[in-house]
Design a protein around this motif. Sequence first.
Motif, PDB file in Angstrom:
ATOM      1  N   VAL A   1       0.856  -1.194   0.000  1.00  0.00           N
ATOM      2  CA  VAL A   1       0.000   0.000   0.000  1.00  0.00           C
ATOM      3  C   VAL A   1       0.888   1.239   0.000  1.00  0.00           C
ATOM      4  CG1 VAL A   1      -1.872   1.229   1.146  1.00  0.00           C
ATOM      5  CG2 VAL A   1      -1.718  -1.263   1.357  1.00  0.00           C
ATOM      6  N   ASP A   2       0.683   2.134  -0.967  1.00  0.00           N
ATOM      7  CA  ASP A   2       1.453   3.377  -1.051  1.00  0.00           C
ATOM      8  C   ASP A   2       0.561   4.560  -0.680  1.00  0.00           C
ATOM      9  OD1 ASP A   2       4.090   4.690  -2.482  1.00  0.00           O
ATOM     10  OD2 ASP A   2       2.309   5.920  -2.793  1.00  0.00           O
ATOM     11  N   SER A   3       1.086   5.458   0.167  1.00  0.00           N
ATOM     12  CA  SER A   3       0.279   6.596   0.630  1.00  0.00           C
ATOM     13  C   SER A   3       0.847   7.950   0.210  1.00  0.00           C
ATOM     14  CB  SER A   3       0.172   6.560   2.159  1.00  0.00           C
ATOM     15  OG  SER A   3       1.454   6.699   2.750  1.00  0.00           O
ATOM     16  N   LYS A   4       1.912   7.959  -0.598  1.00  0.00           N
ATOM     17  CA  LYS A   4       2.548   9.235  -0.984  1.00  0.00           C
ATOM     18  C   LYS A   4       1.937   9.756  -2.288  1.00  0.00           C
ATOM     19  CE  LYS A   4       6.638   7.308  -0.688  1.00  0.00           C
ATOM     20  NZ  LYS A   4       6.381   6.071   0.108  1.00  0.00           N
ATOM     21  N   PHE A   5       0.723  10.274  -2.180  1.00  0.00           N
ATOM     22  CA  PHE A   5       0.023  10.737  -3.384  1.00  0.00           C
ATOM     23  C   PHE A   5       0.414  12.176  -3.718  1.00  0.00           C
ATOM     24  CE2 PHE A   5      -3.581  12.598  -5.646  1.00  0.00           C
ATOM     25  CZ  PHE A   5      -3.726  11.683  -6.672  1.00  0.00           C
ATOM     26  N   PRO A   6       0.682  12.489  -5.015  1.00  0.00           N
ATOM     27  CA  PRO A   6       1.054  13.859  -5.415  1.00  0.00           C
ATOM     28  C   PRO A   6      -0.150  14.794  -5.411  1.00  0.00           C
ATOM     29  CG  PRO A   6       0.917  12.442  -7.349  1.00  0.00           C
ATOM     30  CD  PRO A   6       0.709  11.546  -6.159  1.00  0.00           C
ATOM     31  N   MET A   7      -0.142  15.797  -4.539  1.00  0.00           N
ATOM     32  CA  MET A   7      -1.293  16.684  -4.378  1.00  0.00           C
ATOM     33  C   MET A   7      -1.091  18.091  -4.929  1.00  0.00           C
ATOM     34  SD  MET A   7      -4.012  15.395  -2.688  1.00  0.00           S
ATOM     35  CE  MET A   7      -4.712  16.697  -1.691  1.00  0.00           C
ATOM     36  N   GLU A   8       0.145  18.459  -5.282  1.00  0.00           N
ATOM     37  CA  GLU A   8       0.433  19.865  -5.625  1.00  0.00           C
ATOM     38  C   GLU A   8      -0.474  20.404  -6.725  1.00  0.00           C
ATOM     39  OE1 GLU A   8       4.058  18.064  -3.832  1.00  0.00           O
ATOM     40  OE2 GLU A   8       2.671  17.494  -5.420  1.00  0.00           O
ATOM     41  N   ASN A   9      -0.531  19.700  -7.842  1.00  0.00           N
ATOM     42  CA  ASN A   9      -1.301  20.205  -8.981  1.00  0.00           C
ATOM     43  C   ASN A   9      -2.802  20.084  -8.757  1.00  0.00           C
ATOM     44  OD1 ASN A   9       0.648  21.089 -11.136  1.00  0.00           O
ATOM     45  ND2 ASN A   9       1.449  19.046 -10.710  1.00  0.00           N
ATOM     46  N   TYR A  10      -3.212  19.128  -7.943  1.00  0.00           N
ATOM     47  CA  TYR A  10      -4.632  19.038  -7.601  1.00  0.00           C
ATOM     48  C   TYR A  10      -5.077  20.288  -6.848  1.00  0.00           C
ATOM     49  CZ  TYR A  10      -8.945  17.641  -5.303  1.00  0.00           C
ATOM     50  OH  TYR A  10     -10.233  17.603  -4.849  1.00  0.00           O
ATOM     51  N   GLN A  11      -4.249  20.756  -5.917  1.00  0.00           N
ATOM     52  CA  GLN A  11      -4.577  21.968  -5.162  1.00  0.00           C
ATOM     53  C   GLN A  11      -4.604  23.199  -6.071  1.00  0.00           C
ATOM     54  OE1 GLN A  11      -1.461  21.604  -2.243  1.00  0.00           O
ATOM     55  NE2 GLN A  11      -2.813  20.681  -0.733  1.00  0.00           N
ATOM     56  N   LYS A  12      -3.704  23.237  -7.056  1.00  0.00           N
ATOM     57  CA  LYS A  12      -3.685  24.365  -7.993  1.00  0.00           C
ATOM     58  C   LYS A  12      -4.946  24.408  -8.846  1.00  0.00           C
ATOM     59  CE  LYS A  12       1.362  24.681  -8.469  1.00  0.00           C
ATOM     60  NZ  LYS A  12       2.497  24.526  -9.416  1.00  0.00           N
ATOM     61  N   MET A  13      -5.518  23.246  -9.135  1.00  0.00           N
ATOM     62  CA  MET A  13      -6.722  23.178  -9.962  1.00  0.00           C
ATOM     63  C   MET A  13      -7.880  23.966  -9.355  1.00  0.00           C
ATOM     64  SD  MET A  13      -6.502  19.135 -10.947  1.00  0.00           S
ATOM     65  CE  MET A  13      -8.268  18.991 -11.175  1.00  0.00           C
ATOM     66  N   PHE A  14      -7.870  24.133  -8.036  1.00  0.00           N
ATOM     67  CA  PHE A  14      -8.980  24.808  -7.352  1.00  0.00           C
ATOM     68  C   PHE A  14      -8.533  26.085  -6.637  1.00  0.00           C
ATOM     69  CE2 PHE A  14      -9.844  20.256  -7.576  1.00  0.00           C
ATOM     70  CZ  PHE A  14     -11.078  20.253  -8.207  1.00  0.00           C
ATOM     71  N   ASP A  15      -7.365  26.557  -7.006  1.00  0.00           N
ATOM     72  CA  ASP A  15      -6.836  27.782  -6.407  1.00  0.00           C
ATOM     73  C   ASP A  15      -7.513  28.993  -7.055  1.00  0.00           C
ATOM     74  OD1 ASP A  15      -5.413  29.885  -5.334  1.00  0.00           O
ATOM     75  OD2 ASP A  15      -3.452  28.934  -5.581  1.00  0.00           O
ATOM     76  N   VAL A  16      -8.286  29.740  -6.277  1.00  0.00           N
ATOM     77  CA  VAL A  16      -9.051  30.874  -6.818  1.00  0.00           C
ATOM     78  C   VAL A  16      -8.138  31.998  -7.302  1.00  0.00           C
ATOM     79  CG1 VAL A  16     -11.090  30.383  -5.439  1.00  0.00           C
ATOM     80  CG2 VAL A  16      -9.293  31.845  -4.490  1.00  0.00           C
ATOM     81  N   LYS A  17      -6.893  32.008  -6.864  1.00  0.00           N
ATOM     82  CA  LYS A  17      -5.963  33.059  -7.258  1.00  0.00           C
ATOM     83  C   LYS A  17      -5.396  32.842  -8.661  1.00  0.00           C
ATOM     84  CE  LYS A  17      -4.495  33.836  -2.469  1.00  0.00           C
ATOM     85  NZ  LYS A  17      -3.334  33.774  -1.532  1.00  0.00           N
ATOM     86  N   LEU A  18      -5.509  31.643  -9.181  1.00  0.00           N
ATOM     87  CA  LEU A  18      -4.943  31.318 -10.488  1.00  0.00           C
ATOM     88  C   LEU A  18      -5.951  31.580 -11.604  1.00  0.00           C
ATOM     89  CD1 LEU A  18      -3.064  27.977  -9.723  1.00  0.00           C
ATOM     90  CD2 LEU A  18      -2.117  30.292  -9.778  1.00  0.00           C
ATOM     91  N   THR A  19      -5.439  31.824 -12.783  1.00  0.00           N
ATOM     92  CA  THR A  19      -6.290  32.024 -13.956  1.00  0.00           C
ATOM     93  C   THR A  19      -6.792  30.677 -14.459  1.00  0.00           C
ATOM     94  OG1 THR A  19      -4.440  31.865 -15.502  1.00  0.00           O
ATOM     95  CG2 THR A  19      -4.933  34.046 -14.591  1.00  0.00           C
ATOM     96  N   ASP A  20      -7.794  30.734 -15.356  1.00  0.00           N
ATOM     97  CA  ASP A  20      -8.334  29.498 -15.929  1.00  0.00           C
ATOM     98  C   ASP A  20      -7.270  28.740 -16.710  1.00  0.00           C
ATOM     99  OD1 ASP A  20     -10.764  30.040 -14.811  1.00  0.00           O
ATOM    100  OD2 ASP A  20     -11.630  30.930 -16.629  1.00  0.00           O
ATOM    101  N   ILE A  21      -6.384  29.477 -17.359  1.00  0.00           N
ATOM    102  CA  ILE A  21      -5.308  28.842 -18.137  1.00  0.00           C
ATOM    103  C   ILE A  21      -4.371  28.069 -17.212  1.00  0.00           C
ATOM    104  CG2 ILE A  21      -3.293  29.268 -19.601  1.00  0.00           C
ATOM    105  CD1 ILE A  21      -4.790  31.700 -20.736  1.00  0.00           C
ATOM    106  N   ASP A  22      -4.001  28.707 -16.102  1.00  0.00           N
ATOM    107  CA  ASP A  22      -3.116  28.052 -15.136  1.00  0.00           C
ATOM    108  C   ASP A  22      -3.794  26.829 -14.516  1.00  0.00           C
ATOM    109  OD1 ASP A  22      -1.044  29.830 -15.526  1.00  0.00           O
ATOM    110  OD2 ASP A  22      -1.733  31.209 -13.962  1.00  0.00           O
ATOM    111  N   LYS A  23      -5.105  26.947 -14.261  1.00  0.00           N
ATOM    112  CA  LYS A  23      -5.845  25.814 -13.701  1.00  0.00           C
ATOM    113  C   LYS A  23      -5.881  24.655 -14.703  1.00  0.00           C
ATOM    114  CE  LYS A  23      -8.886  28.475 -10.628  1.00  0.00           C
ATOM    115  NZ  LYS A  23     -10.284  28.864 -10.366  1.00  0.00           N
TER     116      LYS A  23
ATOM    117  N   ASP B   1       0.828  13.425 -13.304  1.00  0.00           N
ATOM    118  CA  ASP B   1       1.356  13.011 -11.996  1.00  0.00           C
ATOM    119  C   ASP B   1       0.738  11.695 -11.540  1.00  0.00           C
ATOM    120  OD1 ASP B   1       2.902  15.275 -11.914  1.00  0.00           O
ATOM    121  OD2 ASP B   1       1.568  16.387 -10.556  1.00  0.00           O
ATOM    122  N   VAL B   2      -0.586  11.597 -11.673  1.00  0.00           N
ATOM    123  CA  VAL B   2      -1.287  10.394 -11.224  1.00  0.00           C
ATOM    124  C   VAL B   2      -0.872   9.192 -12.069  1.00  0.00           C
ATOM    125  CG1 VAL B   2      -3.537   9.286 -10.927  1.00  0.00           C
ATOM    126  CG2 VAL B   2      -3.251  11.699 -10.355  1.00  0.00           C
ATOM    127  N   LYS B   3      -0.777   9.412 -13.387  1.00  0.00           N
ATOM    128  CA  LYS B   3      -0.372   8.319 -14.281  1.00  0.00           C
ATOM    129  C   LYS B   3       1.029   7.825 -13.936  1.00  0.00           C
ATOM    130  CE  LYS B   3      -0.150   7.036 -19.156  1.00  0.00           C
ATOM    131  NZ  LYS B   3      -0.368   7.467 -20.557  1.00  0.00           N
TER     132      LYS B   3
END
Length: 232
Positions: A82-104, A114-116
């Motif tokens: 069982v692996d628990s080190k899931f990459p979350m950085e870009n997932y958090q950026k997807m919902f960051d209200v400070k970023l533009t739609d392009i960046d999201k 990352d997930v692949k």
Amino acid sequence: MERLATIDEAQKKIDGLTTNMVSLQELLGDKRSRGAFGELQLEGLIKNILPPDSYSFQHTFSKGVRADCVLFLPDPTGTVAVDSKFPMENYQKMFDVKLTDIDKAKAQKQFKLDVKKHINDIASKYIITDETSDGAVMFLPTEAVFAEIHAYHPELIQEAMAKKVWLVSPTTLMAVLNTARAVLKDVETRKQVHIIKSELGKLGKEFNRFDTRMKKLADNIRQAHENAQDVH
């Protein structure tokens, strides 16, 4: 003045909660801390459900790779990493209200990559011939990530299935672990049933031997009684 004091005390508590929330965000934002958070969450779930001899944390395989956790399940499943080190950085950026739609959009694309990559890494590291099961588990630390992948990225689900990597969230992992516990209990029950059956078989032989000897003893007592009568 009492009401103002009450309001002031409540405000202090709110400020304290805000500080705690910021520190939690820092924890979840830092890669190493987040990994530790995922490991602790995984550890808590497994310790609460499975017996101690059915798992091992930070287990090292023969080829030198170390898994966050390994489950020792009965055949034909066997050992499951069982692996628990899931990459979350870009997932958090997807919902960051400070970023533009392009960046999201860029973050979403990178999130899929990352997930692949993480799926492929788990498959290559933790699925070992003649040592582990033919599949491994990827632990997603939040239900939101699990829902995101299943709702909007079916290609990642197909990739995971093809690589025999099982994606689980805290809730679905609980279901898996409860099933595993039931299987472990059934296996142990079967072992005890075989022991009881074996001992009953041995006891049956003892009773047959006892019955034969008891009949001989009864015959001897009857014969002795008859002999005593003749002597009298």
